[in-house]
Structures are given as structure tokens and as C-alpha cells.
Design a protein around this motif. Sequence first.
Motif, PDB file in Angstrom:
ATOM      1  N   GLU A 104       0.838  -1.194   0.000  1.00 66.29           N
ATOM      2  CA  GLU A 104       0.000   0.000   0.000  1.00 66.29           C
ATOM      3  C   GLU A 104       0.872   1.244   0.000  1.00 66.29           C
ATOM      4  OE1 GLU A 104      -4.045  -1.509   2.319  1.00 66.29           O
ATOM      5  OE2 GLU A 104      -2.644  -0.165   3.345  1.00 66.29           O
ATOM      6  N   VAL A 105       0.536   2.195  -0.882  1.00 66.37           N
ATOM      7  CA  VAL A 105       1.175   3.513  -0.918  1.00 66.37           C
ATOM      8  C   VAL A 105       0.086   4.521  -0.568  1.00 66.37           C
ATOM      9  CG1 VAL A 105       2.383   5.229  -2.304  1.00 66.37           C
ATOM     10  CG2 VAL A 105       2.847   2.795  -2.664  1.00 66.37           C
ATOM     11  N   ALA A 106       0.251   5.218   0.577  1.00 66.70           N
ATOM     12  CA  ALA A 106      -0.769   6.147   1.061  1.00 66.70           C
ATOM     13  C   ALA A 106      -0.184   7.547   1.156  1.00 66.70           C
ATOM     14  CB  ALA A 106      -1.292   5.698   2.424  1.00 66.70           C
ATOM     15  N   THR A 140      -3.595  -7.772  -8.318  1.00 72.41           N
ATOM     16  CA  THR A 140      -4.724  -6.845  -8.371  1.00 72.41           C
ATOM     17  C   THR A 140      -4.256  -5.480  -7.902  1.00 72.41           C
ATOM     18  OG1 THR A 140      -5.424  -7.368  -6.108  1.00 72.41           O
ATOM     19  CG2 THR A 140      -6.370  -8.697  -7.883  1.00 72.41           C
ATOM     20  N   ILE A 141      -4.968  -4.425  -8.308  1.00 71.86           N
ATOM     21  CA  ILE A 141      -4.657  -3.071  -7.865  1.00 71.86           C
ATOM     22  C   ILE A 141      -5.960  -2.311  -7.747  1.00 71.86           C
ATOM     23  CG2 ILE A 141      -4.252  -2.270 -10.242  1.00 71.86           C
ATOM     24  CD1 ILE A 141      -2.136  -0.355  -9.078  1.00 71.86           C
ATOM     25  N   ASN A 142      -6.095  -1.515  -6.690  1.00 75.55           N
ATOM     26  CA  ASN A 142      -7.284  -0.710  -6.513  1.00 75.55           C
ATOM     27  C   ASN A 142      -6.932   0.565  -5.774  1.00 75.55           C
ATOM     28  OD1 ASN A 142      -7.890  -1.065  -3.451  1.00 75.55           O
ATOM     29  ND2 ASN A 142      -7.562  -3.162  -4.202  1.00 75.55           N
ATOM     30  N   ALA A 143      -7.832   1.533  -5.836  1.00 78.54           N
ATOM     31  CA  ALA A 143      -7.635   2.827  -5.180  1.00 78.54           C
ATOM     32  C   ALA A 143      -8.813   3.082  -4.247  1.00 78.54           C
ATOM     33  CB  ALA A 143      -7.518   3.936  -6.223  1.00 78.54           C
ATOM     34  N   ARG A 144      -8.521   3.764  -3.140  1.00 81.30           N
ATOM     35  CA  ARG A 144      -9.588   4.175  -2.229  1.00 81.30           C
ATOM     36  C   ARG A 144      -9.204   5.497  -1.589  1.00 81.30           C
ATOM     37  NH1 ARG A 144      -6.889   0.190   0.928  1.00 81.30           N
ATOM     38  NH2 ARG A 144      -6.233   0.954   2.993  1.00 81.30           N
ATOM     39  N   ARG A 145     -10.221   6.214  -1.140  1.00 80.04           N
ATOM     40  CA  ARG A 145      -9.978   7.475  -0.458  1.00 80.04           C
ATOM     41  C   ARG A 145      -9.547   7.193   0.974  1.00 80.04           C
ATOM     42  NH1 ARG A 145     -15.199  11.013  -1.434  1.00 80.04           N
ATOM     43  NH2 ARG A 145     -13.781  12.745  -0.950  1.00 80.04           N
ATOM     44  N   VAL A 159      -5.130   6.050  -0.992  1.00 80.91           N
ATOM     45  CA  VAL A 159      -4.398   4.802  -0.742  1.00 80.91           C
ATOM     46  C   VAL A 159      -4.496   3.950  -2.002  1.00 80.91           C
ATOM     47  CG1 VAL A 159      -4.181   2.726   0.649  1.00 80.91           C
ATOM     48  CG2 VAL A 159      -4.898   4.858   1.720  1.00 80.91           C
ATOM     49  N   ILE A 160      -3.356   3.593  -2.586  1.00 83.59           N
ATOM     50  CA  ILE A 160      -3.304   2.656  -3.709  1.00 83.59           C
ATOM     51  C   ILE A 160      -2.792   1.327  -3.153  1.00 83.59           C
ATOM     52  CG2 ILE A 160      -2.399   2.167  -5.987  1.00 83.59           C
ATOM     53  CD1 ILE A 160      -4.148   4.612  -5.985  1.00 83.59           C
ATOM     54  N   ALA A 161      -3.591   0.275  -3.280  1.00 85.69           N
ATOM     55  CA  ALA A 161      -3.229  -1.044  -2.749  1.00 85.69           C
ATOM     56  C   ALA A 161      -3.100  -2.027  -3.905  1.00 85.69           C
ATOM     57  CB  ALA A 161      -4.284  -1.539  -1.758  1.00 85.69           C
ATOM     58  N   LEU A 162      -1.996  -2.792  -3.910  1.00 87.80           N
ATOM     59  CA  LEU A 162      -1.812  -3.790  -4.954  1.00 87.80           C
ATOM     60  C   LEU A 162      -1.307  -5.083  -4.333  1.00 87.80           C
ATOM     61  CD1 LEU A 162       1.528  -4.089  -5.782  1.00 87.80           C
ATOM     62  CD2 LEU A 162       1.081  -1.742  -6.454  1.00 87.80           C
ATOM     63  N   THR A 163      -1.647  -6.212  -4.989  1.00 86.57           N
ATOM     64  CA  THR A 163      -1.154  -7.513  -4.555  1.00 86.57           C
ATOM     65  C   THR A 163      -0.304  -8.115  -5.659  1.00 86.57           C
ATOM     66  OG1 THR A 163      -3.094  -8.692  -5.413  1.00 86.57           O
ATOM     67  CG2 THR A 163      -3.196  -7.902  -3.135  1.00 86.57           C
ATOM     68  N   LEU A 164       0.725  -8.853  -5.240  1.00 84.71           N
ATOM     69  CA  LEU A 164       1.613  -9.536  -6.180  1.00 84.71           C
ATOM     70  C   LEU A 164       1.867 -10.945  -5.651  1.00 84.71           C
ATOM     71  CD1 LEU A 164       4.182  -6.667  -6.803  1.00 84.71           C
ATOM     72  CD2 LEU A 164       2.596  -7.572  -8.495  1.00 84.71           C
ATOM     73  N   PRO A 165       2.086 -11.924  -6.541  1.00 82.27           N
ATOM     74  CA  PRO A 165       2.342 -13.293  -6.061  1.00 82.27           C
ATOM     75  C   PRO A 165       3.645 -13.382  -5.283  1.00 82.27           C
ATOM     76  CG  PRO A 165       2.668 -13.134  -8.443  1.00 82.27           C
ATOM     77  CD  PRO A 165       2.063 -11.834  -8.014  1.00 82.27           C
ATOM     78  N   ARG A 166       3.575 -14.031  -4.129  1.00 77.65           N
ATOM     79  CA  ARG A 166       4.768 -14.210  -3.301  1.00 77.65           C
ATOM     80  C   ARG A 166       5.747 -15.146  -4.004  1.00 77.65           C
ATOM     81  NH1 ARG A 166       5.439 -13.776   2.082  1.00 77.65           N
ATOM     82  NH2 ARG A 166       3.192 -13.589   2.424  1.00 77.65           N
TER      83      ARG A 166
END
Length: 727
Positions: free
Chosen positions: A655-657, A703-708, A715-722
Motif C-alpha cells: 500500500e502507498v498512502a 490486483t490493484i485498486n484505489a480508495r480514499r 491509498v493505492i493497494a496492490l497484490t503480487l504473487p509471493r
Amino acid sequence: MRSPLGRARVWALTLAVALVGLVATAAVSLDLRHRDAADAERRFEARTELVTSAVEQEAERYVVALELVAGALAAGGPVTGARFDAATGPMVDVDFQGATSIAFLTPYVAPDQVERAQRVWRARGSTGLVLRLNPEVDRHVFAVFSRPLDGSPEGRTGIDVTVAADAFAAVQDAELAGAPRISRPYELIIDQDLPPEERQASFSLVAPVLGGPDQELRGWVLMGIRGQDLMGGLLARTGQGRVAATLSAPAAEGAPPVRVARTEAEDAFEPDEDLMAASEAVQVAQTAWTVDVEAATDGLVGGEVGTPGVAAVTGAGLSAALAALVHLLAAGRSTARVKIAEATAELAASEERSRRQAVMLTAVLDSIGDGVGVVDADGSVLVHNPAGRALLGVDLHPAHPLADRAIGDVDDLGRWAEHYGLFGLEGERMEVQDLPLQRALQGEACDGQLVVRNAARPEGVTLSVSARPLDPASGLAGAVAVFRDITAERQRRDELASFAGVVAHDLRSPLTAVDGYLALLQATLASEACEDCHGRAAQVEDFLARAAGAAGRMHLLIQGLLDYVTARDADLDRSAVDLGQLVAEVVVTHQENPHPAEVSFTVDVPPGSTVTADRERLRQVLDNLVGNAVKYAAPDRDPLISVVVRSDGPHVLLEVADRGLGIPAEEIDHVFEPFRRAHGGGVSGSGLGLAICHSVVTRHGGTINARRRLGGGTVIALTLPRARAAG
């Protein structure tokens, strides 16, 4: 008079009919049992989904209530006892099962400031407050206002929350995220006086109180919750006595999950019963909890003696009746011959219909241009239509120039890649577990691309493959694949990408020259040697500045287009990437670059946070996200950017906030579209940055999504395979 031989034949026919009837009855009864089992499974899945959904919705109700209280306390001036009572008063009339109390926690207090803090909070309404600090820490967080929610006579204040390590960890996580967080299960401080058999696995739900123009931290609101009281009744209601359900929460690293709540089925499970079980993940305040559900098959279909038993009894009776009827019919030869003739004619008609259907199916498969292949559960080839055989180089037509090099089908699944010459798009030999048909045999629906290169196809053919498992209802175990030649399409795409690169390069060259000449003109106008130019110098300089700005925007757009095409189509060079090292590099780069305001970073990346990704593409994503956080900073405060990495099962969550301008609500669902900009003029950009991020992340299977962000910002949140461990 009928001869003994004739009577023997009649009885033999009667017995044969009875035997066939009993066999058919057994088959029908078995089929009904299978159907009952399938119906029980469907009911179990529906019940599991109901339980899981109810848990998530109930948890969300508590989170929303806590956010409302935090928002009410942040909306005015300093937090006082009167404001706390007004904000939490409505909660007394709402049914919050399991909630013990809600409390307001102070911001951090240093040891030498405890007495002063005690005077301040007494003055704000906490009469008689006595702060009891934890001597083992160097900063403290105290509960100064409290309202009981479980009928207790009064709230408890003065407690130093740092004595409860799990609750204090949730306080710190809520501060870092700027959003509600839930603790690991632990024993509530107020429950430590209860007998051991009455204590429950409990947890704390915490939300930050952010107020003022700078959204400074004013404290936290904390709700203590007993797990069994909260979820036990909910699990019982949704399970309706048919299933047993267990809600578990993650414990400390390396420790097994902690059971939060448990409800049993009305009828205890017997040791010899057929049981069904499922485990589903639920999200509780951004934390993954687990719901385990168990049920007895007979309990879901309504009992052990049902339709299959009735069918067996009825079938046996019908078989006996049919045998008796046949016995009577067989006594008269003419009637028996008529029945036999009718049955023979019907059988012949049925065979003819089956033959026509088989011919039609064969004609359809032979006529379509896409390849079709069907294999059984062992990998043996059942169907290969002509188009599929031609694409793989199997049994080429004698007129084909490479007919003498044609290969045959092979039924050994482990030899497919070698026999047919199957390669990945990067030229690597495909492993057995990566083949689309093999994945389909394992029950996975998959789509992909591969290259066929063998003696019959030396030039190589690129295929698009769509593989699916056969429907279990058909009674067949196996998989089917449809593949299509996309060699020409891929070549056209590569040519288009090359063309775009050439066009971008050809556009860049004159732009570079324009930039150079504009710079020379501006320098000349500014020099004293150009005395004749000074009359209209201001106007000319304005025109030159506008031209230079337009050229710069075109540079930016061209670079964005090149980055977008690269992110979307360029081959990925995957490897294990250490997120801690990569985040540190990006942060240092932005700290060293000059910015109009002082940029502050908060970084939390646990050791060992490693993902499987293309390092350069992933760096491009992080650079875009951090750059946006700096670019869209609020004009009245310096940028504050946090980068947080957390484990999320087989994936890693990043997450980058920021606390910048934020994204308007109507744009939040469109920010990842190309050329879409949430803010208008005043901030330069091509509108491709987040589209590039979306393309890179989704191509990595994430996946990647944005929220206030609560309190302002994004906050931009993304997931990547471990990254998988070696071996």
C-alpha cells in the motif's frame, strides 16, 4: 397342451425379466443416492456462503459504528467527556452483541508527562482519573473516557493500553493505516478477574481520531469485543442447526490460529457419518479470518431413509409385477412375438438416431477451423479434429510439403511437450504441470498461449489455447481444449509495436530540434546584443514559452505512450524481487530529487518480503505511485507518504498512502483507465501513469485498486504473487 420345454422357457423369461428389473431398480436407487449427495453438497455450499457473508457483514457493522464515533470526535475541537458521551450515547440503544465497552485513548504520553496529562484529562471531564502507567515502555497510551456496552455499572479508565501487547499492536496499525484495524485474539483486561471457564478469546477494534486542518492524531477509539458472544449467536442463526461452524483469527507468527467462536449442529455427528467440510476466508478490518464449516450429508437432505429407499422398494414391486405380466404374456406366443417385434423396431430406430448424431458431430468437428482435442483422465487422446491435427503436425495430408515429417498422437501425458514440441512464448520448454490440458485435468479452467515447433512445424506456430475440464454431469472424466493459430495476429501486433516505436522516435527527433531552437531564441532575446528585439521581447518570449510548453507536453505524452505499450506488451523478465530493497531505492530517488515541498516518508517492509516479478516493470509501478503522491500533494501541507507491505496468504499486499488532494468520489472507479485524470489543469501529466501500473500488476497475476483515505488523501493497494521458496 404346453410342453415341459415350453414351460421352462416361459419361466426362464420370467426370471430374466425379474432380474433385469431388480438390476435397473438398483441402478436407479444408486443414481438417486448420487443426486441426494449432490443436492446436499449444493445446500452445504449455500449454507457456507450464508455463514461467511453474515460474519463479514456483522464485522463491517461494528467497523462502521466505530468509524462514526471517531469521525464525530474528530469533527470539533478538543475531545472532552461531554463530546465523548454525545458521540457514544446512541451505541447503548443498538444491539452490539459481545461488545464490552468503548473507550477513548490518549495520544502518546511520555513518562515525564503523565502527571500533566492526568490534570489535562481531568479538566476535560474525566473526574477522578488516575493514570496507571506501564513501567516497561517509554511511551504510554491511556484510556481516559469509557462507556460500558455490556450492562456493566461503569467504565474503566486510567488503564495503560501498552500492557496488552496485542491491543497496542492494533493501535499502532490503525495509526499507520489511518483506518480501523483489529487486534489478534487475546484476553481482555476486564476479563482477567473472571473464572477461567468464563473467559473468552476476545479482541479489540481500534480506529484513529484524526482532526484539524493537518489531520493530526488526536487519539483512538477502542471497542473491546468477546468473540463467542459476538459471533456464536450469529453462527447459530445462519447455520440453523444444520451445520457446525468455527470462526478463527490469526495468532502470532508461527502460532496456530485462535478459535474465536464455535457453534455446534443440533444433532451431534456420529463417527460413521459422511461429513462435508469447507474453509473460507473472511475480511475483518483488513485482516483475513477463517470460517470452518462442517455438516453431515444426511442432515442436509432430511434423513437417512428418503427417496432412494422409496425408489428401491417401489422398483422391486414394479419388477415383480412386470415379471408376472411377462409370464402371462409369454403364455401366448402370438402376443409375445408382437411385443418383441415392437421392441426390436424401437431399438433399431434408437441406433439409427445415435448413428446420425455421431455423424453430425463428426461433420461439425471436421468442418470448424479451430483445433479441438479431448483427452481422458489418463491423458489418452479421445478426439483430435483435422484442424487440430494439422496445427500440431499430426498425420499431414499427403500433398503437404512436410507430409513425410508428420508425427502421430501420443497418449503419455508426460511426453506431450517433447513429442509435439510445445514451448512457452519465451522459447522455454513447457513443463507438464504448465500445459493447459494438464491444468484442466486438475479441475482448473485456463487460457493461455504456447508455441508448437517440431519436424512437421519447423517454422513454429503460435497457438491460443482454451482448456476446460469435462462437465462431471456427463459421466466422463477428462478435459477438452480448443486451440487457434494466432501466429499472424502476434506478428501484426509485434509489427504494430515496432511501428509505434519508430513513430515515437521520429516524433521525438523534430521535437528535440524545436526545443533546442526555442532555447536559443529565448537566450538571444534575453541578451543585451539583441537591442532591436527588446521592443516586442515580452510578447515573443511569451509565445516561445508556450511553444516550449507544448513541446514538453508532447515529449511527456510520447514517453507515456511508449511506457504504456511496454507495460502492456513487452515480455516480462520474472525473478525473485526483494520489495524492501526496491522500495528503499525508489524512496531515496525521490528524496534526492528537488521538490517544491519537504517530502517525508514512512516505510514498513518486513524482512523477507519477496515477490516474483519483472524488477524494472515493478520499479516503474512504485516510481509512478510515489511520484503521484508527491505531485498531487495538498497545497497547505508538506507531502507525507507511507509505504506498507503486508503478507496476504499466497500474495504480498503493498500500500502507498498519502495525505494529498485525494481522488473525487466520482472518479475512484475510473482512475486506472488510459488518459483519465482525476484532477484538471495545474498539474502536468499524460493520464497514463495509473493505467501503466494497472497493466503491469494484472500481467503479473495481481490486483490493484484505489480508495480514499480517512482524513484526506489516497491509498493505492496492490497484490503480487509471493516468490516461491527454492525447491
